[in-house]
Design a protein around this motif. Structure first.
Motif, PDB file in Angstrom:
ATOM      1  N   ALA A  60       0.820  -1.215   0.000  1.00  0.00           N
ATOM      2  CA  ALA A  60       0.000   0.000   0.000  1.00  0.00           C
ATOM      3  C   ALA A  60       0.851   1.260   0.000  1.00  0.00           C
ATOM      4  O   ALA A  60       0.414   2.310  -0.499  1.00  0.00           O
ATOM      5  N   GLN A  61       2.056   1.165   0.532  1.00  0.00           N
ATOM      6  CA  GLN A  61       2.915   2.342   0.619  1.00  0.00           C
ATOM      7  C   GLN A  61       3.446   2.789  -0.740  1.00  0.00           C
ATOM      8  O   GLN A  61       4.047   3.855  -0.854  1.00  0.00           O
ATOM      9  N   LEU A  62       3.218   1.980  -1.779  1.00  0.00           N
ATOM     10  CA  LEU A  62       3.716   2.337  -3.106  1.00  0.00           C
ATOM     11  C   LEU A  62       2.800   3.333  -3.818  1.00  0.00           C
ATOM     12  O   LEU A  62       3.175   3.881  -4.860  1.00  0.00           O
ATOM     13  N   LYS A  63       1.630   3.584  -3.268  1.00  0.00           N
ATOM     14  CA  LYS A  63       0.722   4.546  -3.888  1.00  0.00           C
ATOM     15  C   LYS A  63       1.335   5.938  -3.831  1.00  0.00           C
ATOM     16  O   LYS A  63       1.834   6.374  -2.798  1.00  0.00           O
ATOM     17  N   THR A  64       1.296   6.642  -4.957  1.00  0.00           N
ATOM     18  CA  THR A  64       1.927   7.954  -5.024  1.00  0.00           C
ATOM     19  C   THR A  64       1.068   8.945  -5.786  1.00  0.00           C
ATOM     20  O   THR A  64       0.301   8.571  -6.680  1.00  0.00           O
ATOM     21  N   GLN A  65       1.213  10.199  -5.415  1.00  0.00           N
ATOM     22  CA  GLN A  65       0.560  11.298  -6.117  1.00  0.00           C
ATOM     23  C   GLN A  65       1.580  12.091  -6.949  1.00  0.00           C
ATOM     24  O   GLN A  65       1.251  13.129  -7.512  1.00  0.00           O
ATOM     25  N   HIS A  66       2.808  11.601  -7.004  1.00  0.00           N
ATOM     26  CA  HIS A  66       3.885  12.354  -7.658  1.00  0.00           C
ATOM     27  C   HIS A  66       4.604  11.483  -8.689  1.00  0.00           C
ATOM     28  O   HIS A  66       5.837  11.399  -8.684  1.00  0.00           O
ATOM     29  N   PHE A  67       3.844  10.848  -9.558  1.00  0.00           N
ATOM     30  CA  PHE A  67       4.465   9.965 -10.546  1.00  0.00           C
ATOM     31  C   PHE A  67       5.384  10.744 -11.490  1.00  0.00           C
ATOM     32  O   PHE A  67       6.435  10.238 -11.902  1.00  0.00           O
ATOM     33  N   THR A  68       5.009  11.980 -11.823  1.00  0.00           N
ATOM     34  CA  THR A  68       5.857  12.789 -12.707  1.00  0.00           C
ATOM     35  C   THR A  68       7.229  13.016 -12.089  1.00  0.00           C
ATOM     36  O   THR A  68       8.255  12.965 -12.775  1.00  0.00           O
ATOM     37  N   GLY A  69       7.262  13.254 -10.783  1.00  0.00           N
ATOM     38  CA  GLY A  69       8.538  13.421 -10.097  1.00  0.00           C
ATOM     39  C   GLY A  69       9.366  12.150 -10.142  1.00  0.00           C
ATOM     40  O   GLY A  69      10.582  12.194 -10.365  1.00  0.00           O
ATOM     41  N   HIS A  70       8.712  10.995  -9.929  1.00  0.00           N
ATOM     42  CA  HIS A  70       9.420   9.717 -10.004  1.00  0.00           C
ATOM     43  C   HIS A  70       9.944   9.469 -11.419  1.00  0.00           C
ATOM     44  O   HIS A  70      11.054   8.942 -11.596  1.00  0.00           O
ATOM     45  N   LEU A  71       9.147   9.837 -12.422  1.00  0.00           N
ATOM     46  CA  LEU A  71       9.567   9.644 -13.807  1.00  0.00           C
ATOM     47  C   LEU A  71      10.797  10.496 -14.118  1.00  0.00           C
ATOM     48  O   LEU A  71      11.769  10.007 -14.723  1.00  0.00           O
ATOM     49  N   THR A  72      10.767  11.761 -13.698  1.00  0.00           N
ATOM     50  CA  THR A  72      11.910  12.649 -13.931  1.00  0.00           C
ATOM     51  C   THR A  72      13.153  12.132 -13.227  1.00  0.00           C
ATOM     52  O   THR A  72      14.236  12.059 -13.816  1.00  0.00           O
ATOM     53  N   ARG A  73      12.999  11.755 -11.946  1.00  0.00           N
ATOM     54  CA  ARG A  73      14.139  11.252 -11.176  1.00  0.00           C
ATOM     55  C   ARG A  73      14.731  10.003 -11.827  1.00  0.00           C
ATOM     56  O   ARG A  73      15.943   9.830 -11.900  1.00  0.00           O
ATOM     57  N   SER A  74      13.848   9.110 -12.324  1.00  0.00           N
ATOM     58  CA  SER A  74      14.307   7.853 -12.902  1.00  0.00           C
ATOM     59  C   SER A  74      15.028   8.070 -14.229  1.00  0.00           C
ATOM     60  O   SER A  74      16.073   7.457 -14.482  1.00  0.00           O
ATOM     61  N   LEU A  75      14.485   8.926 -15.082  1.00  0.00           N
ATOM     62  CA  LEU A  75      15.118   9.183 -16.376  1.00  0.00           C
ATOM     63  C   LEU A  75      16.490   9.821 -16.201  1.00  0.00           C
ATOM     64  O   LEU A  75      17.455   9.446 -16.877  1.00  0.00           O
ATOM     65  N   VAL A  76      16.568  10.769 -15.285  1.00  0.00           N
ATOM     66  CA  VAL A  76      17.863  11.412 -15.026  1.00  0.00           C
ATOM     67  C   VAL A  76      18.821  10.416 -14.375  1.00  0.00           C
ATOM     68  O   VAL A  76      19.997  10.324 -14.739  1.00  0.00           O
ATOM     69  N   GLY A  77      18.306   9.647 -13.415  1.00  0.00           N
ATOM     70  CA  GLY A  77      19.147   8.691 -12.701  1.00  0.00           C
ATOM     71  C   GLY A  77      19.675   7.588 -13.587  1.00  0.00           C
ATOM     72  O   GLY A  77      20.847   7.200 -13.480  1.00  0.00           O
ATOM     73  N   VAL A  78      18.843   7.056 -14.470  1.00  0.00           N
ATOM     74  CA  VAL A  78      19.311   5.972 -15.343  1.00  0.00           C
ATOM     75  C   VAL A  78      20.308   6.506 -16.373  1.00  0.00           C
ATOM     76  O   VAL A  78      21.242   5.795 -16.775  1.00  0.00           O
ATOM     77  N   SER A  79      20.153   7.758 -16.778  1.00  0.00           N
ATOM     78  CA  SER A  79      21.142   8.371 -17.681  1.00  0.00           C
ATOM     79  C   SER A  79      22.492   8.492 -16.977  1.00  0.00           C
ATOM     80  O   SER A  79      23.546   8.226 -17.572  1.00  0.00           O
ATOM     81  N   ALA A  80      22.457   8.888 -15.701  1.00  0.00           N
ATOM     82  CA  ALA A  80      23.691   8.954 -14.914  1.00  0.00           C
ATOM     83  C   ALA A  80      24.319   7.573 -14.777  1.00  0.00           C
ATOM     84  O   ALA A  80      25.553   7.419 -14.833  1.00  0.00           O
ATOM     85  N   MET A  81      23.493   6.541 -14.623  1.00  0.00           N
ATOM     86  CA  MET A  81      23.987   5.174 -14.487  1.00  0.00           C
ATOM     87  C   MET A  81      24.683   4.714 -15.760  1.00  0.00           C
ATOM     88  O   MET A  81      25.745   4.075 -15.703  1.00  0.00           O
ATOM     89  N   TYR A  82      24.112   5.042 -16.917  1.00  0.00           N
ATOM     90  CA  TYR A  82      24.754   4.696 -18.190  1.00  0.00           C
ATOM     91  C   TYR A  82      26.155   5.316 -18.258  1.00  0.00           C
ATOM     92  O   TYR A  82      27.127   4.639 -18.615  1.00  0.00           O
ATOM     93  N   CYS A  83      26.243   6.606 -17.914  1.00  0.00           N
ATOM     94  CA  CYS A  83      27.536   7.292 -17.981  1.00  0.00           C
ATOM     95  C   CYS A  83      28.537   6.670 -17.018  1.00  0.00           C
ATOM     96  O   CYS A  83      29.704   6.438 -17.379  1.00  0.00           O
ATOM     97  N   TYR A  84      28.096   6.385 -15.792  1.00  0.00           N
ATOM     98  CA  TYR A  84      28.993   5.850 -14.775  1.00  0.00           C
ATOM     99  C   TYR A  84      29.463   4.447 -15.140  1.00  0.00           C
ATOM    100  O   TYR A  84      30.662   4.134 -15.046  1.00  0.00           O
ATOM    101  N   PHE A  85      28.546   3.593 -15.575  1.00  0.00           N
ATOM    102  CA  PHE A  85      28.917   2.227 -15.939  1.00  0.00           C
ATOM    103  C   PHE A  85      29.850   2.226 -17.147  1.00  0.00           C
ATOM    104  O   PHE A  85      30.766   1.404 -17.228  1.00  0.00           O
ATOM    105  N   TRP A  86      29.604   3.133 -18.085  1.00  0.00           N
ATOM    106  CA  TRP A  86      30.475   3.212 -19.258  1.00  0.00           C
ATOM    107  C   TRP A  86      31.870   3.655 -18.834  1.00  0.00           C
ATOM    108  O   TRP A  86      32.882   3.121 -19.319  1.00  0.00           O
ATOM    109  N   ALA A  87      31.953   4.620 -17.924  1.00  0.00           N
ATOM    110  CA  ALA A  87      33.247   5.083 -17.422  1.00  0.00           C
ATOM    111  C   ALA A  87      33.972   3.965 -16.679  1.00  0.00           C
ATOM    112  O   ALA A  87      35.191   3.826 -16.795  1.00  0.00           O
ATOM    113  N   LEU A  88      33.238   3.167 -15.910  1.00  0.00           N
ATOM    114  CA  LEU A  88      33.852   2.052 -15.186  1.00  0.00           C
ATOM    115  C   LEU A  88      34.498   1.056 -16.143  1.00  0.00           C
ATOM    116  O   LEU A  88      35.521   0.449 -15.822  1.00  0.00           O
TER     117      LEU A  88
END
Length: 293
Positions: A60-88
């Motif tokens: 039940a705790q997964l219910k959110t009213q801020h999906f747009t915020g989660h989407l923005t955070r995830s898109l930016v975060g996964v882009s950072a992950m691509y860069c970091y993993f590629w650098a590694l």
């Protein structure tokens, strides 16, 4: 309070150690898998590893009213992950860790632009010192001997640091309403979804022996994230934040032990400047809290 700070520091050291191990595993897996595959499998495995905890605390705790915020955070975060993993995959472990550790230096500037939080003189000074550290790490690229890794690998790693800072600012904007577990869950779901096409475009056959590594990668990454979250919930950043630089020691030890990488003197000089910049940044945050209070 002293006990909480001690425990927070221990959880932070544990979290950084786990994420350092995760980074070494990413480096190892890069010999057999593409960066897109590793990003995808890391998100899927991390999400699976999180499910037992979610079932224990309730869905039940997964219910959110801020999906747009989660989407923005995830898109930016996964882009950072691509860069970091590629650098590694293309840099020595210690240098990749150092470039990643420049991320906190960008946070005050991004918070100024995004959240309208004022950036004080300490933030500007820290950014200047931190860039000096990155520049020192880059010095061998212009020498006749060379440092053994391409310049664009550092620049991609630095872009990942900026994106990671942006992701953390996004988390801060949601922290008043969204729990840590909810943020981690939506990041896993969205990141796995958006990283699947890139993985398919550069798909390589996955050897049977790799599947165990991928499962372990997800568990270690999730455990590291949860340890860091617990650390910052137990103690103020200004009291324990300096311990994030233990990642440099972890990276140097693993790079030497597994890949015979010996950091150059310029790497240690750059590390000293980046750590100094981080301490200046923490000092600025501490002074700001004193003024506000």
């Amino acid at each position: 309070m002293t006990q909480q700070i001690r425990q927070g520091a221990l959880f932070l050291l544990l979290g950084e150690a786990l994420l350092a191990i995760m980074a070494a595993m990413v480096r190892h897996l890069s010999d057999d898998l593409s960066t897109g595959q590793i990003v995808f499998f890391r998100n899927i495995a991390g999400l699976i590893a999180l499910f037992p905890l979610l079932l224990h605390t309730g869905l039940a705790q997964l219910k959110t009213q801020h999906f747009t915020g989660h989407l923005t955070r995830s898109l930016v975060g996964v882009s950072a992950m691509y860069c970091y993993f590629w650098a590694l995959a293309h840099m020595p472990l210690t240098e990749a860790f150092l470039v990643k550790l420049s991320a906190p230096l960008f946070m005050p500037l991004l918070a100024l632009w995004w959240l309208k939080e004022p950036a004080g003189r300490y933030s500007w000074l820290a950014l200047l010192i931190g860039f000096g550290g990155v520049a020192v790490i880059l010095l061998p690229q212009g020498s006749s001997e060379g440092a053994g890794w391409p310049l664009h690998a550092v620049l991609i790693g630095l872009l990942g640091a900026v994106l990671a800072a942006a992701a953390k600012v996004t988390i801060r904007s949601m922290s008043s309403t969204e729990s840590s577990q909810r943020i981690v869950f939506y990041f896993g779901v969205i990141s796995a979804t958006v990283s699947l096409p890139a993985a398919l475009l550069d798909w390589r056959p996955v050897p049977m022996a790799i599947w165990g590594w991928l499962a372990l990668l997800g568990m270690i990454a999730s455990a590291g994230q949860l340890a860091l979250t617990k650390a910052y919930r137990m103690a103020p950043t200004g009291k324990i934040g300096v311990y994030v630089y233990s990642a440099v020691i972890y990276g140097a030890l693993m790079g030497w032990w597994f890949w015979d990488e010996i950091p150059l003197w310029t790497t240690w000089a750059g590390a000293a400047l980046i750590v100094a910049a981080g301490l200046v940044n923490l000092r600025g945050g501490k002074s700001k809290r004193k003024v506000v209070s």
